[in-house]
Enzyme design. Sequence first.
Site, PDB file in Angstrom:
ATOM      1  N   THR A 185      42.990  33.778   6.377  1.00  8.80           N
ATOM      2  CA  THR A 185      43.663  32.776   5.539  1.00  8.80           C
ATOM      3  C   THR A 185      44.982  32.411   6.209  1.00  8.80           C
ATOM      4  O   THR A 185      45.591  33.232   6.896  1.00  8.80           O
ATOM      5  CB  THR A 185      43.978  33.318   4.143  1.00  8.80           C
ATOM      6  OG1 THR A 185      44.796  34.475   4.310  1.00  8.80           O
ATOM      7  CG2 THR A 185      42.725  33.681   3.391  1.00  8.80           C
ATOM      8  N   GLU A 329      38.480  31.689   1.227  1.00  7.90           N
ATOM      9  CA  GLU A 329      37.870  32.815   0.512  1.00  7.90           C
ATOM     10  C   GLU A 329      36.566  32.438  -0.185  1.00  7.90           C
ATOM     11  O   GLU A 329      35.856  33.283  -0.691  1.00  7.90           O
ATOM     12  CB  GLU A 329      38.850  33.344  -0.556  1.00  7.90           C
ATOM     13  CG  GLU A 329      40.014  34.146   0.002  1.00  7.90           C
ATOM     14  CD  GLU A 329      41.232  33.304   0.319  1.00  7.90           C
ATOM     15  OE1 GLU A 329      41.066  32.091   0.575  1.00  7.90           O
ATOM     16  OE2 GLU A 329      42.346  33.849   0.321  1.00  7.90           O
ATOM     17  N   LYS A 437      58.403  24.566 -13.170  1.00  6.91           N
ATOM     18  CA  LYS A 437      58.510  24.903 -14.591  1.00  6.91           C
ATOM     19  C   LYS A 437      59.852  24.404 -15.104  1.00  6.91           C
ATOM     20  O   LYS A 437      60.896  24.881 -14.701  1.00  6.91           O
ATOM     21  CB  LYS A 437      58.425  26.423 -14.752  1.00  6.91           C
ATOM     22  CG  LYS A 437      57.682  26.818 -15.991  1.00  6.91           C
ATOM     23  CD  LYS A 437      57.314  28.275 -15.951  1.00  6.91           C
ATOM     24  CE  LYS A 437      56.543  28.621 -17.214  1.00  6.91           C
ATOM     25  NZ  LYS A 437      56.207  30.028 -17.296  1.00  6.91           N
ATOM     26  N   TRP A 442      55.051  23.278 -17.640  1.00  8.59           N
ATOM     27  CA  TRP A 442      54.640  23.064 -16.263  1.00  8.59           C
ATOM     28  C   TRP A 442      54.567  21.572 -15.949  1.00  8.59           C
ATOM     29  O   TRP A 442      54.068  20.786 -16.757  1.00  8.59           O
ATOM     30  CB  TRP A 442      53.249  23.659 -16.015  1.00  8.59           C
ATOM     31  CG  TRP A 442      53.251  25.148 -15.960  1.00  8.59           C
ATOM     32  CD1 TRP A 442      54.330  25.967 -16.093  1.00  8.59           C
ATOM     33  CD2 TRP A 442      52.118  25.988 -15.757  1.00  8.59           C
ATOM     34  NE1 TRP A 442      53.937  27.270 -15.983  1.00  8.59           N
ATOM     35  CE2 TRP A 442      52.585  27.323 -15.782  1.00  8.59           C
ATOM     36  CE3 TRP A 442      50.756  25.764 -15.536  1.00  8.59           C
ATOM     37  CZ2 TRP A 442      51.743  28.419 -15.607  1.00  8.59           C
ATOM     38  CZ3 TRP A 442      49.911  26.848 -15.362  1.00  8.59           C
ATOM     39  CH2 TRP A 442      50.412  28.165 -15.395  1.00  8.59           C
TER      40      TRP A 442
HETATM   41  P1  AMP Z   1      42.484  27.021   2.833  1.00  8.95           P
HETATM   42  O1  AMP Z   1      41.960  28.364   2.482  1.00  8.95           O
HETATM   43  O2  AMP Z   1      43.462  27.028   3.957  1.00  8.95           O
HETATM   44  O3  AMP Z   1      41.398  26.038   3.011  1.00  8.95           O
HETATM   45  O4  AMP Z   1      43.339  26.513   1.581  1.00  8.95           O
HETATM   46  C1  AMP Z   1      42.774  26.461   0.309  1.00  8.95           C
HETATM   47  C2  AMP Z   1      43.737  25.828  -0.655  1.00  8.95           C
HETATM   48  O5  AMP Z   1      43.902  24.425  -0.370  1.00  8.95           O
HETATM   49  C3  AMP Z   1      43.247  25.856  -2.083  1.00  8.95           C
HETATM   50  O6  AMP Z   1      43.443  27.106  -2.695  1.00  8.95           O
HETATM   51  C4  AMP Z   1      44.085  24.741  -2.700  1.00  8.95           C
HETATM   52  O7  AMP Z   1      45.389  25.176  -3.002  1.00  8.95           O
HETATM   53  C5  AMP Z   1      44.172  23.727  -1.576  1.00  8.95           C
HETATM   54  N1  AMP Z   1      43.168  22.678  -1.780  1.00  8.95           N
HETATM   55  C6  AMP Z   1      41.950  22.580  -1.231  1.00  8.95           C
HETATM   56  N2  AMP Z   1      41.326  21.453  -1.631  1.00  8.95           N
HETATM   57  C7  AMP Z   1      42.157  20.833  -2.497  1.00  8.95           C
HETATM   58  C8  AMP Z   1      42.099  19.615  -3.272  1.00  8.95           C
HETATM   59  N3  AMP Z   1      41.066  18.802  -3.203  1.00  8.95           N
HETATM   60  N4  AMP Z   1      43.160  19.321  -4.056  1.00  8.95           N
HETATM   61  C9  AMP Z   1      44.234  20.123  -4.097  1.00  8.95           C
HETATM   62  N5  AMP Z   1      44.362  21.266  -3.386  1.00  8.95           N
HETATM   63  C10 AMP Z   1      43.344  21.614  -2.603  1.00  8.95           C
END
Ligand code: AMP
Length: 541
Positions: A185, A329, A437, A442
């Site tokens: 990650t 994940e 917040k 929120w």
């Molecule tokens: P990653 O593991 O680097 O792909 O990041 C995942 C994170 O990207 C998610 O937990 C979200 O916070 C963000 N994310 C992915 N897709 C979206 C979406 N369509 N809208 C908003 N946030 C997103």
Amino acid sequence: MTVVMQDFPLTVDKIIDHAAKYHPNRKLVSRSVEGPITETNWLNVRNQAKKLSQGLISLGVRPGNVIGVMAWNTSRHFEVWYGVPGAGAVNHTLNPRLFAEQLIYIINHAEDRILLIDFDLVPIIEGIWDKLETVENVIVMTDREHMPESSIPNLICYEELLAKQDGIFDWVAVDENSPCGICYTSGTTGDPKGVVYTHRSNTLHALTCSSPDMLGLSSNDTVMPVVPLFHANGWSIGYTAPMIGSSMVMPGRDMTSEGLYEMLNFGVTFTAAVPTIWMLMLQHLKAKNLELPTLERVIIGGASCPRAVIETFQNDYGVQVLHAWGMTEMSPLGTVCTFKPEVTALDDAGRLDAQGTTGHPPFSVDLRITDDNGAEQPWDGETSGKLWAKGAAVVQRYLKHDSDAVDKDGWFDTGDVATINPDGYVRITDRSKDVIKSGGEWISSIALENAAVAHPQVAEAAAIGIPHPKWDERPILVVVPIDGPKPDPREILDLVAEHFAKWQIPDDVVFVSELPHTATGKISKLELRKILTAQGYKLPQ
Ligand code: AMP
């Protein structure tokens, strides 16, 4: 009762064997790292992958060994995608944009034994070579002519290694629950965490993704993954497309709009990338008066997709947008915005509103939202809560952690905050740590940002909370203007005011020339807050 159905282990070698046997002639057009555009097919990719498996075994690779792969999206990367697990080894995707310390950490932590890297990326590994504790060999994914000079000892030339093999090889048999790939990650705090995908989770996830309400691919599609294979399990496209027998176009390392547009013109019908890529592409298309004659669908995720991007793709170019949400994940897809009958029945504006959500989960993904005390929240499209996930391709435990990443009931905390509407459509409103917040309520930073980027002179926007003595926090907008005259802050706030209550409207608009991003292209709000604090930023009185 006696067993009546066959045992058919879900291992990914079956995916490439299926593509080679039933879709042998589907083309893979690729911008090679060496430069020229190349063409191959699934049969050749499978044969090359077998040779790579043999080559790896000749170097001493054994089942369970981890192979680090740092490569752009090319057809050669597909040979590696299947050749590594075909040898029983584990494909650890490496993002070349990571900071050196992060790369050193993840290569040592995953215990990569061999690295397979594109030739232009050799200097990155050279720079950290003396800190790598477990790597024995580096294979450079090119031919002899392009092998670079390097201080790394005994570089192996990929094409020479493969040329020495006869390709007559049975994939190494592994249990379907054995590791197939690892992706770390891109966490902005703490050490990166390794997510280990199994053969079974990758196969099930690809089956899930191929269904019509997800990616809906067929053998008539030509798929171009702009999202790198090293981001979040390559959004599963590396498994889904050959499973379906789609043709592919691989854009290589050229991520410019010009470069991508050239590749789209190889008949691409389906493509995938984060919103930023498409915002730039749409500007390019407008500026040069270009069309997208073959493109039918684009999946956009990784960050919230602004409404203007969805509208422009659909109205001006006839390209359907699939807004998606997921994370490393989750292998990574959690939801995709395809239309259920309730959405199809809406008018144009209603459907566009629905597309601001990231859609609904497929079978094999289960979701819920809770408040901070763990109480489940209603699916009314209004109440937001922490988003939790369960599923066949959702992480249970990070690599080498000594406890699970899920609660006692098996739910994984995604770290996202969302609403879910009565039809099961999920709207991501924030990352938990980015929630603003104010006065105990929120405010969705993502919704503020989406409203701001609707302004034609705004290229990118980040909404963050700034500490406030009375309200706890107040929102501000940090804005990157597009080239040209600076937009009027009042105009931006007026746009925001169309969608928000008065108390939710940001107290200030700060202009910057760029926003800090993580290695996967997400805005790093942690870094942004640090920068503003270091500059002595104060809220207007
Ligand atoms: P990653 O593991 O680097 O792909 O990041 C995942 C994170 O990207 C998610 O937990 C979200 O916070 C963000 N994310 C992915 N897709 C979206 C979406 N369509 N809208 C908003 N946030 C997103």
